[in-house]
Design an enzyme around this catalytic site. Structure first.
Site, PDB file in Angstrom:
ATOM      1  CG  HIS A  72      22.682  17.612  29.067  1.00 40.97           C
ATOM      2  ND1 HIS A  72      22.732  16.576  28.168  1.00 40.97           N
ATOM      3  CD2 HIS A  72      21.727  17.276  29.972  1.00 40.97           C
ATOM      4  CE1 HIS A  72      21.838  15.653  28.521  1.00 40.97           C
ATOM      5  NE2 HIS A  72      21.209  16.068  29.592  1.00 40.97           N
ATOM      6  CE1 TYR A 202      25.713  16.350  19.822  1.00 42.44           C
ATOM      7  CE2 TYR A 202      25.207  16.210  17.473  1.00 42.44           C
ATOM      8  CZ  TYR A 202      24.946  16.728  18.731  1.00 42.44           C
ATOM      9  OH  TYR A 202      23.925  17.634  18.889  1.00 42.44           O
ATOM     10  N   PRO A 294      19.983  18.951  11.304  1.00 38.71           N
ATOM     11  CG  PRO A 294      18.962  16.922  11.806  1.00 38.71           C
ATOM     12  CD  PRO A 294      19.379  17.771  10.661  1.00 38.71           C
ATOM     13  CE  LYS A 298      23.634  26.436  17.446  1.00 36.66           C
ATOM     14  NZ  LYS A 298      23.343  26.208  18.839  1.00 36.66           N
ATOM     15  CE1 TYR A 386      25.552  20.390  19.962  1.00 32.59           C
ATOM     16  CE2 TYR A 386      24.336  21.238  21.829  1.00 32.59           C
ATOM     17  CZ  TYR A 386      24.525  20.277  20.864  1.00 32.59           C
ATOM     18  OH  TYR A 386      23.659  19.212  20.792  1.00 32.59           O
TER      19      TYR A 386
HETATM   20  C1  PHB Z   1      17.249  15.659  19.908  1.00 32.12           C
HETATM   21  O1  PHB Z   1      17.309  15.423  21.120  1.00 32.12           O
HETATM   22  O2  PHB Z   1      16.225  15.428  19.266  1.00 32.12           O
HETATM   23  C2  PHB Z   1      18.442  16.200  19.216  1.00 32.12           C
HETATM   24  C3  PHB Z   1      19.595  16.420  19.926  1.00 32.12           C
HETATM   25  C4  PHB Z   1      20.713  16.926  19.283  1.00 32.12           C
HETATM   26  C5  PHB Z   1      20.677  17.198  17.932  1.00 32.12           C
HETATM   27  C6  PHB Z   1      19.496  16.993  17.219  1.00 32.12           C
HETATM   28  C7  PHB Z   1      18.377  16.489  17.855  1.00 32.12           C
HETATM   29  O3  PHB Z   1      21.775  17.664  17.306  1.00 32.12           O
END
Ligand code: PHB
Ligand code: APR
Length: 393
Positions: A72, A202, A294, A298, A386
């Protein structure tokens, strides 16, 4: 039994450490309390930083990840019904992330380690106890297949996660613990459906945070902010989908792709660091030493960065009889750890609804979101954190 390094825990930290040490000709044994099947099936996060991907490729572990993982080049931040893309490729010098589930990384690591030698990992061990950690010959006592066993080693690597036994042998005196808990958790699901978006979304919403992630063209991972003490039984599949739909509302033609939910669960969120990450001949790595919420994805990447340093430090000790990298291990790791702690706390604070926040606080959050998506400097900061800072951090 005798090995140079005794490793407790077969998560990303312990398994990668044992693999890296083997490449350097240093023998080790991994002691894991769960079964191989359990380790290989537990659902965790799935975002690999560019540096993690490059490392796995370099050491010959990239084949399936490159075939099955998805690269991505950006993420979307969504608020007030509008999506805003953070373009990693442009802002972070062509770097990106790879979506590849943590348990798939573990399957690859276990298979690769088993090819290197016989019995490098003992699963289903019980009652692991570390002894004489401040001497130069520490021991690990444990039970395996109903027999009491003892492993003598030069060093112990505590890679047994947040609830393991390693950190507990460290005396309070001389160590500091930094922690913060958050007044919310994440309800995560796996859903059999096509992707709802090409990239992660997000979303900040008055009903709470939501996240769209992916695992494969037919399996998706999604999360919603919830009460950390809530019982998953209170959440029917219909309710979860309704909440996702509401929190991801968009002025565009966006549609949540739905299907059967195959797994669901709630996790609490916290930030935690122990300093230093070492005591005598015990070196902590990964979740045993630090936890991040999460929101910045990270956790696994930090664990991998730790053991990369630790493997180098052991190699220097055995090959050049120098202890310098072992002595600086904790300081070296903590610099990156605190950067990731800040980034994860910042993403969490910007994107979630805090129960005690007043209208003033919410206006500040919105101002921060607007600045992040419209200033090139602010977007660049998000992008470079990120995709992951270089290992020299
Ligand atoms: C996930 O795909 O499990 C995932 C993706 C982004 C995050 C946390 C978990 O910030
Ligand atoms: N004895 C032996 N093994 C243990 C013990 C014990 N007493 N306690 C825990 N373990 C094992 C766990 O069963 C687990 O397999 O240690 C392993 C720790 O793995 P992780 O928790 O995955 O920790 P780590 O390798 O540091 O990786 C951190 O994984 O948990 C995610 O979100 C976390 O992404 C982060 C990453």
């Amino acid at each position: 039994m005798r090995k140079r390094v005794g490793i407790i825990g077969a998560g990303p930290a312990g398994l990668l450490l044992s693999y890296l040490l083997s490449l350097e000709g240093i023998d080790s044994l991994v002691l894991e309390s769960r079964s191989r099947a359990e380790v290989e099936s537990t659902i965790r996060a799935g975002v690999l930083e560019q540096g993690t991907v490059d490392l796995l490729k370099k050491i010959g572990l990239g084949e399936r990840m490159e075939r099955e993982g998805a690269v991505h080049q950006g993420i979307e931040l969504r608020f007030d019904g509008s999506g805003h893309r953070i373009n990693f490729h442009e802002l972070a010098n062509g770097r990106g992330i790879t979506l590849y589930a943590q348990h798939e990384v573990l399957k690859d690591l276990i298979a690769a380690r088993l090819k290197q030698e016989e019995q490098p990992i003992l699963f289903n061990v019980e009652n692991v106890q570390i002894a004489e950690i401040t001497s130069d010959q520490p021991h690990i006592h444990f039970q395996h297949e109903h027999e009491q066993k003892e492993l003598e080693c030069d060093f112990v690597a505590g890679c047994d996660g947040f609830h393991g036994v390693s950190r507990a042998v460290i005396p309070e005196q001389g160590h500091h613990i930094f922690s913060r808990s958050y007044p919310f958790g994440w309800l995560g699901i796996l859903i059999q459906a096509p992707p709802s978006s090409k990239e992660l979304i997000y979303s900040y919403h008055e009903r709470g945070f939501a996240l769209i992630s992916t695992r494969s063209p037919t399996l998706q991972r999604m999360y919603i902010q919830c009460d950390p003490l809530d019982d998953i039984a209170n959440w029917s599949d219909e309710l979860i989908l309704e909440e996702l739909q509401a929190r991801l509302e968009s002025k565009d033609q966006w549609q949540l792709q739905v299907g059967p939910i195959t797994q669901k669960g709630i996790v609490a969120m916290r930030s935690f660091v122990i300093e230093p990450m070492q005591h005598g001949r015990l070196f902590l790595a990964g979740d045993a030493a630090h936890i991040v919420p999460p929101t910045g994805a990270k956790g696994m990447n930090l664990a991998i960065a730790d053991v990369r340093h630790l493997a180098r430090a052991f190699a220097r000790f055995y090959q050049q009889q120098q202890t310098d990298l072992l002595e600086t291990y904790s300081t070296t790791c903590l610099r990156r750890v605190w950067r990731a702690e800040h980034f994860s706390w910042w993403m969490t604070s910007m994107l979630h609804r805090f129960p005690d926040d007043d209208a003033f606080q919410q206006r500040l959050q919105r101002a921060q979101l607007e600045y992040t998506v419209s200033s090139r400097a602010a977007s660049t900061s998000l992008a470079e954190n990120y995709v992951g800072l270089p290992f020299t951090w």
